[in-house]
Motif scaffolding. Sequence first.
Motif, PDB file in Angstrom:
ATOM      1  N   TYR A   2      42.273  -2.187  97.590  1.00  0.00           N
ATOM      2  CA  TYR A   2      42.297  -2.778  96.254  1.00  0.00           C
ATOM      3  C   TYR A   2      43.609  -3.580  95.833  1.00  0.00           C
ATOM      4  O   TYR A   2      43.748  -4.685  95.669  1.00  0.00           O
ATOM      5  CB  TYR A   2      41.781  -1.881  95.191  1.00  0.00           C
ATOM      6  N   GLU A  24      37.944 -11.215  85.556  1.00  0.00           N
ATOM      7  CA  GLU A  24      38.361  -9.768  85.995  1.00  0.00           C
ATOM      8  C   GLU A  24      37.193  -8.899  86.146  1.00  0.00           C
ATOM      9  O   GLU A  24      36.776  -7.906  86.819  1.00  0.00           O
ATOM     10  CB  GLU A  24      39.414  -9.276  84.952  1.00  0.00           C
ATOM     11  N   LEU A  27      35.663  -9.774  89.365  1.00  0.00           N
ATOM     12  CA  LEU A  27      36.456  -9.093  90.406  1.00  0.00           C
ATOM     13  C   LEU A  27      36.011  -7.655  90.695  1.00  0.00           C
ATOM     14  O   LEU A  27      35.802  -7.106  91.417  1.00  0.00           O
ATOM     15  CB  LEU A  27      38.100  -8.833  90.020  1.00  0.00           C
ATOM     16  N   GLN A  28      35.688  -6.948  89.485  1.00  0.00           N
ATOM     17  CA  GLN A  28      35.296  -5.538  89.449  1.00  0.00           C
ATOM     18  C   GLN A  28      33.915  -5.614  90.233  1.00  0.00           C
ATOM     19  O   GLN A  28      33.690  -4.711  91.005  1.00  0.00           O
ATOM     20  CB  GLN A  28      35.112  -5.239  88.211  1.00  0.00           C
ATOM     21  N   LEU A  32      32.957  -3.693  93.815  1.00  0.00           N
ATOM     22  CA  LEU A  32      31.871  -2.514  93.840  1.00  0.00           C
ATOM     23  C   LEU A  32      30.735  -3.056  95.000  1.00  0.00           C
ATOM     24  O   LEU A  32      30.557  -2.302  95.783  1.00  0.00           O
ATOM     25  CB  LEU A  32      31.003  -2.749  92.500  1.00  0.00           C
TER      26      LEU A  32
ATOM     27  N   VAL B  64      41.578  -3.041  85.121  1.00  0.00           N
ATOM     28  CA  VAL B  64      40.381  -3.440  86.191  1.00  0.00           C
ATOM     29  C   VAL B  64      40.487  -2.296  87.149  1.00  0.00           C
ATOM     30  O   VAL B  64      39.296  -1.840  87.398  1.00  0.00           O
ATOM     31  CB  VAL B  64      40.832  -4.705  86.673  1.00  0.00           C
ATOM     32  N   LYS B  65      41.450  -2.071  87.799  1.00  0.00           N
ATOM     33  CA  LYS B  65      41.575  -0.813  88.803  1.00  0.00           C
ATOM     34  C   LYS B  65      40.971   0.433  88.195  1.00  0.00           C
ATOM     35  O   LYS B  65      40.067   1.095  88.733  1.00  0.00           O
ATOM     36  CB  LYS B  65      42.802  -0.781  89.303  1.00  0.00           C
ATOM     37  N   LYS B  67      39.203   0.883  85.843  1.00  0.00           N
ATOM     38  CA  LYS B  67      37.710   0.892  85.284  1.00  0.00           C
ATOM     39  C   LYS B  67      36.940   0.843  86.769  1.00  0.00           C
ATOM     40  O   LYS B  67      35.718   1.582  86.955  1.00  0.00           O
ATOM     41  CB  LYS B  67      37.391  -0.410  84.723  1.00  0.00           C
ATOM     42  N   LEU B  68      37.320   0.089  87.623  1.00  0.00           N
ATOM     43  CA  LEU B  68      36.457   0.154  88.926  1.00  0.00           C
ATOM     44  C   LEU B  68      36.544   1.289  89.707  1.00  0.00           C
ATOM     45  O   LEU B  68      35.538   1.678  89.954  1.00  0.00           O
ATOM     46  CB  LEU B  68      37.516  -0.895  89.756  1.00  0.00           C
TER      47      LEU B  68
END
Lengths: 157, 268
Positions: A2, A24, A27-28, A32, B64-65, B67-68
């Motif tokens: 990541y 964003e 991106l998430q 996934l 973002v990280k 949450k991911l």
Amino acid sequence: MYDHYSGALLGVISRIIKKEELAEEILQDVFLKIWDRIETYDAEKGKLFTWMLNIARNQAIDKTRSKEFSKGKKTDDIETLVSKVDKSDFTETKIEGIGLQELLKRLPEEQRFVIDHHYLKGYTQVEMAEEFNLPLGTVKTRMRLAMIALRNLLKIK
Amino acid sequence: MNVEEYISSGILEAYALGELSEHERAAVERNLLQYPQLRKELDLIEETQEHLLMKAAVQPNASVKTKLFASIDNQKSAPKVVELKRTATDASAWKFAAAAAVTIALVSSYLAFNYWNKWKTTENSLSELIAQNQRVAQDYNTVNDRLDQIEKDLNITNNPAFNRVVMKGTANAPDALASVYWNESTQEVYLSVQQMKELAQENQYQLWAIIDGKPVDAGVFDANFDGLLKMKAVQAGAATFAVTVEPRGGKQTPTLETMQAAGNVVKG
């Protein structure tokens, strides 16, 4: 993974989806998807980055075609203004362009044009040919010459 | 198939750019397996593309990280495990093994790259440190040499066998001041300059000892040196030391009108 790739992928997405929050979010989703499908990645068919890049690009393009996006677009104007003020931290963390602009300046005009429109403005080669009235073959040739020139500038062997 | 022509058609670029139809992609992939030259070319294209896009990166917000990773932890891991258990037939076990192998290969090459990077960084810092160490050692040697010199000088100036003769400036150079340390029994002479102006390149100072009214050469010197300078031996009986300005290298007899400083020996 990541940390290494998220910046480059967000760069690609945000050139297709201009709204930062949405980019964003995508991106998430992309990560996934990568997580879900990593078993289907086949090194025979190309590099890991290219594989992830295609997932990111397709996800972003799918989004532009979705209803949610076209609805969102209309109310965007006010929101974008607000979010520009609100989310100044987003723009501050951008590192886009410093080395890149220098690099692109060294390309002949025609080659810079195709690289700029594909990688920075999100055009496909077909879209470029249509919008700027160029034969598709010409666009492809220029893209190929540009990639070779960049390869030399970046000293990739 | 003509490989050169195939490459120059730009189809590999289109492949890397993700712009081919499903059908075209499959064709390219078949050709890739067949022609190593295509593979090599595609690698270069992909590498260039990756470099370019790395340069055009936009860093996402840290949230973002977070949450991911949270959603991977919460939603994805559980169903994934269940799914694998359910489909654990022979064929899928092999698939799973293959997938696991690929994943492990990916993870380990990433780790290897990571460690390689760290090793490189460490190597750089090491050579920096070594260089620094050498500099420090050099400085230490310089300081040590200088300390030795000062110690030697101090032994002479503190030694009662050495007679200190202060030479004061004459009318030619009222500010001049220099001292001679003379050991009458060993005939050793050392000179230290407190204040004497620099001379032109072709001239040098010359030290004289006056013995029985006759000047005896005691060596030449330049104005700027540190500590004590060893001069020529001077026999017992010197009553006066004096400094004149002479052509570089000195002369047999002094040019008395250029006398800069002089002092009488005071017997202790």
